[in-house]
Scaffold this motif. Structure first.
Motif, short mmCIF file in Angstrom:
data_model
loop_
_atom_site.label_atom_id
_atom_site.label_comp_id
_atom_site.label_asym_id
_atom_site.label_seq_id
_atom_site.Cartn_x
_atom_site.Cartn_y
_atom_site.Cartn_z
N PRO A 278 -53.77 -3.53 15.93
CA PRO A 278 -52.35 -3.17 15.88
C PRO A 278 -52.06 -2.05 14.87
CG PRO A 278 -52.73 -5.30 14.82
CD PRO A 278 -54.02 -4.90 15.44
N LEU A 279 -51.13 -1.20 15.22
CA LEU A 279 -50.70 -0.14 14.31
C LEU A 279 -49.60 -0.66 13.40
CD1 LEU A 279 -50.33 2.93 16.75
CD2 LEU A 279 -52.21 2.48 15.15
N LYS A 280 -49.44 -0.01 12.24
CA LYS A 280 -48.30 -0.33 11.38
C LYS A 280 -47.03 0.20 12.05
CE LYS A 280 -50.59 -0.54 6.92
NZ LYS A 280 -51.96 -0.34 7.31
N PRO A 281 -45.87 -0.47 11.81
CA PRO A 281 -44.63 -0.09 12.50
C PRO A 281 -44.32 1.41 12.47
CG PRO A 281 -44.27 -2.12 11.32
CD PRO A 281 -45.66 -1.68 10.98
N LEU A 282 -44.38 2.01 11.28
CA LEU A 282 -44.02 3.43 11.18
C LEU A 282 -45.03 4.31 11.90
CD1 LEU A 282 -41.45 4.35 9.86
CD2 LEU A 282 -42.77 5.08 7.87
N ASP A 283 -46.32 3.92 11.83
CA ASP A 283 -47.37 4.69 12.52
C ASP A 283 -47.16 4.67 14.03
OD1 ASP A 283 -48.48 5.12 10.06
OD2 ASP A 283 -50.06 3.61 10.28
N ALA A 284 -46.72 3.52 14.55
CA ALA A 284 -46.51 3.40 16.00
C ALA A 284 -45.41 4.34 16.46
CB ALA A 284 -46.15 1.95 16.35
N MET A 287 -46.52 7.94 16.25
CA MET A 287 -47.40 8.29 17.36
C MET A 287 -46.59 8.51 18.64
SD MET A 287 -50.53 6.26 19.19
CE MET A 287 -51.93 6.75 18.24
N MET A 288 -45.60 7.65 18.87
CA MET A 288 -44.75 7.81 20.06
C MET A 288 -44.01 9.15 20.00
SD MET A 288 -43.35 3.90 20.15
CE MET A 288 -42.13 4.02 21.45
N LYS A 289 -43.60 9.55 18.81
CA LYS A 289 -42.83 10.79 18.64
C LYS A 289 -43.73 12.02 18.78
CE LYS A 289 -39.46 12.71 15.41
NZ LYS A 289 -40.06 13.63 14.44
N GLU A 290 -44.96 11.91 18.26
CA GLU A 290 -45.83 13.09 18.23
C GLU A 290 -46.78 13.16 19.42
OE1 GLU A 290 -47.65 12.90 14.38
OE2 GLU A 290 -45.75 13.37 13.34
N LYS A 291 -47.50 12.06 19.68
CA LYS A 291 -48.53 12.09 20.73
C LYS A 291 -47.95 11.80 22.12
CE LYS A 291 -52.23 12.37 17.90
NZ LYS A 291 -52.56 11.27 17.04
N LEU A 292 -46.89 11.00 22.16
CA LEU A 292 -46.33 10.61 23.46
C LEU A 292 -44.98 11.28 23.70
CD1 LEU A 292 -47.15 6.78 23.19
CD2 LEU A 292 -48.52 8.55 24.31
N ALA A 293 -44.75 12.35 23.00
CA ALA A 293 -43.46 13.06 23.14
C ALA A 293 -43.24 13.40 24.61
CB ALA A 293 -43.49 14.34 22.31
N GLY A 294 -42.03 13.27 25.06
CA GLY A 294 -41.74 13.54 26.47
C GLY A 294 -41.51 12.27 27.27
N ARG A 295 -42.02 11.15 26.75
CA ARG A 295 -41.84 9.90 27.49
C ARG A 295 -40.49 9.24 27.19
NH1 ARG A 295 -47.15 6.02 27.50
NH2 ARG A 295 -48.70 7.61 27.98
N ASP A 299 -33.26 10.97 21.04
CA ASP A 299 -32.23 10.43 20.14
C ASP A 299 -32.45 8.94 19.88
OD1 ASP A 299 -31.00 12.88 19.93
OD2 ASP A 299 -29.66 12.52 21.63
N MET A 300 -32.84 8.22 20.93
CA MET A 300 -33.11 6.78 20.76
C MET A 300 -34.34 6.55 19.88
SD MET A 300 -32.27 5.07 24.44
CE MET A 300 -30.58 4.95 25.04
N LEU A 301 -35.35 7.41 20.05
CA LEU A 301 -36.56 7.30 19.24
C LEU A 301 -36.22 7.51 17.77
CD1 LEU A 301 -39.44 6.58 19.86
CD2 LEU A 301 -39.97 8.99 20.15
#
Length: 314
Positions: A278-284, A287-295, A299-301
């Motif tokens: 498991p990732l730490k909350p902030l790391d998760a 990662m969603m913001k940087e690596k999975l950007a576009g999904r 604004d919600m992120l």
């Protein structure tokens, strides 16, 4: 008595030395054995000792006492003897036990109806003790079962909905929608759901059907709003338009589904499962913001960060 039905409870919801208002049964050798009579109490040491061995399949209450148990939990939520963090723990633990029964109930209509008081309890606690919400979220992430996952996604979604300024009625609908976002997985083979590691192409196509299966199930319920259906049917759509099943993009995706897309991924990333660390909350979220950007809705992120700061403060 032999004809009684039972539902599971977690012993951690029983406060030491408080007199119970319901009988508690132990499930042993495929029989329900009376363990504690209504009007008796358990000592602190006894609860601690038993709770360490409580897998969630050990202690039960008769179905006819369900409302009495719910009233007990509600009384604890209003008690001046408990701090907000103790209340959060009791509420989450009692809800996990109720969710297990709801998800195993073949009557989805009944499960949907009975989920609303659970969501209302969470919203009430969030209103009365915002700091407890962060603590409750921090209790999540220990194991990845459908009901734990669904309950945690619902808690995160309520936190995110609150951060986005939703009112109580909208939060209730969001809570129900996120709780049942994966209801379509009832119609996916258990071999696929429980498979460790990657799915082959045919299995993946089957798994990708769960939003449609979910919509069919929810369409059979007369009192379900379009918003709840959208949370189920659209939570795998992508902000960039390359999700499934409809390839919707950006504002075409219902706001509830955009919230669940974030909280569903976040819970999967931060939860211990057999095949991931498991990732730490902030790391998760990073990662969603940087690596999975576009999904995800950007604004919600962004708002999800404010929810996480509540967790860190807990």
């Amino acid at each position: 008595m032999e004809n009684s039905r039972y539902f599971r409870i977690r012993l951690s919801t029983i406060r030491p030395d408080k007199v119970t208002t319901f009988d508690i049964y132990l499930y042993l050798d495929q029989k329900y054995i009376l363990y504690l009579r209504a009007g008796d109490r358990l000592s602190d040491g006894k609860i601690g000792q038993l709770h360490s061995r409580d897998t969630g399949d050990s202690f039960f209450v008769r179905e006819e006492d369900r409302q009495i148990y719910r009233d007990w939990v509600r009384e604890e939520m209003n008690s001046d003897l408990l701090n907000p963090f103790e209340k959060a723990k009791i509420l989450r633990e009692s809800s996990v036990a109720l969710m297990e029964d709801l998800f195993e109930n073949p009557d989805v209509n009944k499960a949907l109806d009975e989920s609303r008081p659970i969501i209302t309890d969470f919203i009430d606690l969030m209103e009365k003790a915002p700091e407890a919400m962060g603590f409750m979220i921090s209790l999540s992430g220990h194991d990845f079962y459908t009901y734990n996952h669904s309950l945690d996604v619902s808690i995160y979604s309520l936190g995110l909905g609150k951060a986005l300024g939703y009112n109580a009625k909208e939060l209730e609908e969001l809570g129900v929608g996120s709780l049942f976002h994966d209801v379509g997985k009832r119609n996916v083979s258990l071999d696929i759901l429980c498979k460790k590691g990657g799915l082959d192409e045919a299995e993946w196509e089957q798994m990708k059907m769960h939003p449609q299966y979910g919509l069919v199930i929810l369409n059979n319920h007369p009192n379900i709003s379009d918003a709840v259906k959208a949370a189920c049917f659209e939570h795998h759509e992508s902000w960039a338009g390359n999700g499934y099943p409809q390839q919707l993009m950006a504002d075409e995706i219902h706001p509830f589904a955009r919230i669940v897309a974030i909280t569903d991924t976040y819970d999967a990333m931060t939860t211990q499962r057999s095949y991931n660390v498991p990732l730490k909350p902030l790391d998760a979220v990073t990662m969603m913001k940087e690596k999975l950007a576009g999904r995800y809705d950007p604004d919600m992120l962004k708002a999800m960060y404010s929810v996480l700061f509540k967790i860190k403060a807990a």
